[in-house]
Design an enzyme around this catalytic site. Sequence first.
Site, PDB file in Angstrom:
ATOM      1  N   GLY A  10       0.861  -1.190   0.000  1.00  0.00           N
ATOM      2  CA  GLY A  10       0.000   0.000   0.000  1.00  0.00           C
ATOM      3  C   GLY A  10       0.889   1.228   0.000  1.00  0.00           C
ATOM      4  O   GLY A  10       1.826   1.315   0.787  1.00  0.00           O
ATOM      5  N   ARG A  71       1.025  -5.575  -4.807  1.00  0.00           N
ATOM      6  CA  ARG A  71       1.262  -6.517  -3.701  1.00  0.00           C
ATOM      7  C   ARG A  71       1.723  -7.867  -4.248  1.00  0.00           C
ATOM      8  O   ARG A  71       1.435  -8.904  -3.683  1.00  0.00           O
ATOM      9  CB  ARG A  71      -0.006  -6.651  -2.855  1.00  0.00           C
ATOM     10  N   ASP A 102       6.169  -4.479   5.678  1.00  0.00           N
ATOM     11  CA  ASP A 102       6.646  -5.782   6.113  1.00  0.00           C
ATOM     12  C   ASP A 102       6.733  -6.793   4.953  1.00  0.00           C
ATOM     13  O   ASP A 102       7.723  -7.510   4.820  1.00  0.00           O
ATOM     14  CB  ASP A 102       5.643  -6.282   7.167  1.00  0.00           C
ATOM     15  N   THR A 124       4.725   2.765   5.512  1.00  0.00           N
ATOM     16  CA  THR A 124       3.333   2.339   5.654  1.00  0.00           C
ATOM     17  C   THR A 124       2.638   3.352   6.549  1.00  0.00           C
ATOM     18  O   THR A 124       3.191   3.746   7.578  1.00  0.00           O
ATOM     19  CB  THR A 124       3.173   0.937   6.271  1.00  0.00           C
ATOM     20  N   ASP A 126       0.336   2.702   8.361  1.00  0.00           N
ATOM     21  CA  ASP A 126      -0.049   2.010   9.600  1.00  0.00           C
ATOM     22  C   ASP A 126       0.991   2.170  10.723  1.00  0.00           C
ATOM     23  O   ASP A 126       0.670   1.960  11.893  1.00  0.00           O
ATOM     24  CB  ASP A 126      -0.238   0.509   9.340  1.00  0.00           C
ATOM     25  N   ASP A 128       3.377   0.293  11.599  1.00  0.00           N
ATOM     26  CA  ASP A 128       3.456  -0.923  12.416  1.00  0.00           C
ATOM     27  C   ASP A 128       4.693  -1.765  12.129  1.00  0.00           C
ATOM     28  O   ASP A 128       4.705  -2.961  12.376  1.00  0.00           O
ATOM     29  CB  ASP A 128       2.180  -1.766  12.230  1.00  0.00           C
ATOM     30  N   ARG A 170      -4.491  -2.288  10.222  1.00  0.00           N
ATOM     31  CA  ARG A 170      -4.907  -3.676  10.176  1.00  0.00           C
ATOM     32  C   ARG A 170      -4.617  -4.396  11.495  1.00  0.00           C
ATOM     33  O   ARG A 170      -5.481  -5.038  12.061  1.00  0.00           O
ATOM     34  CB  ARG A 170      -4.092  -4.343   9.067  1.00  0.00           C
TER      35      ARG A 170
HETATM   36  O1  F6P Z   1      -0.692  -0.855   3.704  1.00  0.00           O
HETATM   37  C1  F6P Z   1      -1.435  -0.954   4.849  1.00  0.00           C
HETATM   38  C2  F6P Z   1      -2.859  -0.605   4.617  1.00  0.00           C
HETATM   39  O2  F6P Z   1      -2.911   0.768   4.613  1.00  0.00           O
HETATM   40  C3  F6P Z   1      -3.773  -1.243   5.669  1.00  0.00           C
HETATM   41  O3  F6P Z   1      -4.073  -0.443   6.750  1.00  0.00           O
HETATM   42  C4  F6P Z   1      -4.988  -1.612   4.896  1.00  0.00           C
HETATM   43  O4  F6P Z   1      -5.624  -2.740   5.452  1.00  0.00           O
HETATM   44  C5  F6P Z   1      -4.454  -1.907   3.556  1.00  0.00           C
HETATM   45  O5  F6P Z   1      -3.341  -1.067   3.386  1.00  0.00           O
HETATM   46  C6  F6P Z   1      -5.461  -1.737   2.431  1.00  0.00           C
HETATM   47  O6  F6P Z   1      -4.793  -1.586   1.213  1.00  0.00           O
HETATM   48  P1  F6P Z   1      -5.251  -2.138  -0.193  1.00  0.00           P
HETATM   49  O7  F6P Z   1      -6.730  -2.049  -0.229  1.00  0.00           O
HETATM   50  O8  F6P Z   1      -4.556  -1.227  -1.128  1.00  0.00           O
HETATM   51  O9  F6P Z   1      -4.755  -3.547  -0.289  1.00  0.00           O
END
Ligand code: F6P
Length: 341
Positions: A10, A71, A102, A124, A126, A128, A170
Site C-alpha cells: 500500500g 502486492r 513488512d 506504511t 499504519d 506498524d 490492520r
Molecule cells: O498498507 C497498509 C494498509 O494501509 C492497511 O491499513 C490496509 O488494510 C491496507 O493497506 C489496504 O490496502 P489495499 O486495499 O490497497 O490492499
Amino acid sequence: MRVGVLTGGGDSPGINAALRSIVRFGAKNDVEVVGFLEGWRGPLEDLVQPMTLADVSGILHIGGTILGSSRTNPFNEPGGPERVIETMHGNAIDCLIAIGGDDTMGVAHRLADYGIRAIGIPQTIDNDISGTDYSLGFFSALEAITDALDRLHTTAASHHRVLILEVMGRDAGWLSLMGGVAGGADVILLPEEHFNVDSIYTQIKHRESMKKRFSIVIVAEGATPAGLSGQVVDEAEVDAFGHMRLGGVGQYLANRLSERMKMPVRVTNLAYLQRGGSPAPFDRILATRFGAAAIEFALAGTFDVMTALHGMKIEAVPLADALGTPRPVPEGLLYMVDLFD
Ligand code: F6P
C-alpha cells in the site's frame, strides 16, 4: 555502483521524496539508479525505467509513487526468485532498495538467500513496522485523519449525532490512537484492545448527561468487538501475502448502537483518502534522510538492513529483526485511549 529501487505494498505519501533523495544523493556519489515498476512485479517481468535527476525533478511534494506499486509476491509465482535474480543480473544491479512495508521488505530479506543484496526503507501509513520509531507516510495520514475529525465535529454538533470514523490500521492502532488524540475523538478503538459495545454506549450516554449532544468515535479497521471471533471483513478477499481485506467495523458498531439509542449514528470510512495526497513536512524530511542513508549503507556494503529512525538518528536495523510481527501501540501509550473518560 548501480542501484535498483522498487516501491511495493500500500503506498503512502513520502515515497516519491525518498526516490528523489536516492537519485540525488546517489548522483553525488557516482551511484547510478534504475527503477523497477509496480513493486515486485517489476523485477519479475523486467519492467525497468531509468531514474535520472530529471526523472525525480518536481516530485518531492507529490504523494503516491512514480514507480507504481503492487502486492505481488515473487515467492507465489512460478520460478519467482530465479526470475528476479535474472533481472538483477541482466540489469547489472549491485544492490536493490525496496521501499515498502513488512511484506515488500520481507521478500527482499528472503532473497538474500539467493544472493540479492538489499536495503529496505520502511513505508506504511499504519506505522506498524518494528525497529523504527516511525515509518514513512504515518504523519501524512494523521493529517488527513485529524482534518476529517475536525470536519466531523462541526456537523456532528449541528445535527446532534454520533459520528463514527473508520480508519486504516490492520494490526496496530497507531492511526486510530494518534488521530483520535489529535482530532479530539470521544471514543478511540484499536486492534490492541477488544472493544465492548455496552461500554461505548455508556460513554455516549454519559456525555449526553453532561449536555454533550454529539459524540465522535474513531475506530481502526482491525479493531475487534468483544465476543466476535475475528476482525470484521468487508469482502472475503485475500492478497498475495495472505492478508484478508478488512473493513466494515464502523458500520458494525453503528448497527449495534442504533439498536439501542435514539441519537442517529452515522459512519464515514476514510479509506484511501487517508493514504493519498501530499506528504507532510515530517515525511518529506524522513524520506530524504532514509533515501540518503540507503545510499550510504549501499556504499558501505551494509546489506539486508532497513533504514530506521531512532530518536533523532537514522540507523541500520537488520531486516531479520524488523520483520515478521507487526508492531502494536506500546502499552505505555495506551493510557491516551481513555485519558478524558
Ligand atoms: O498498507 C497498509 C494498509 O494501509 C492497511 O491499513 C490496509 O488494510 C491496507 O493497506 C489496504 O490496502 P489495499 O486495499 O490497497 O490492499
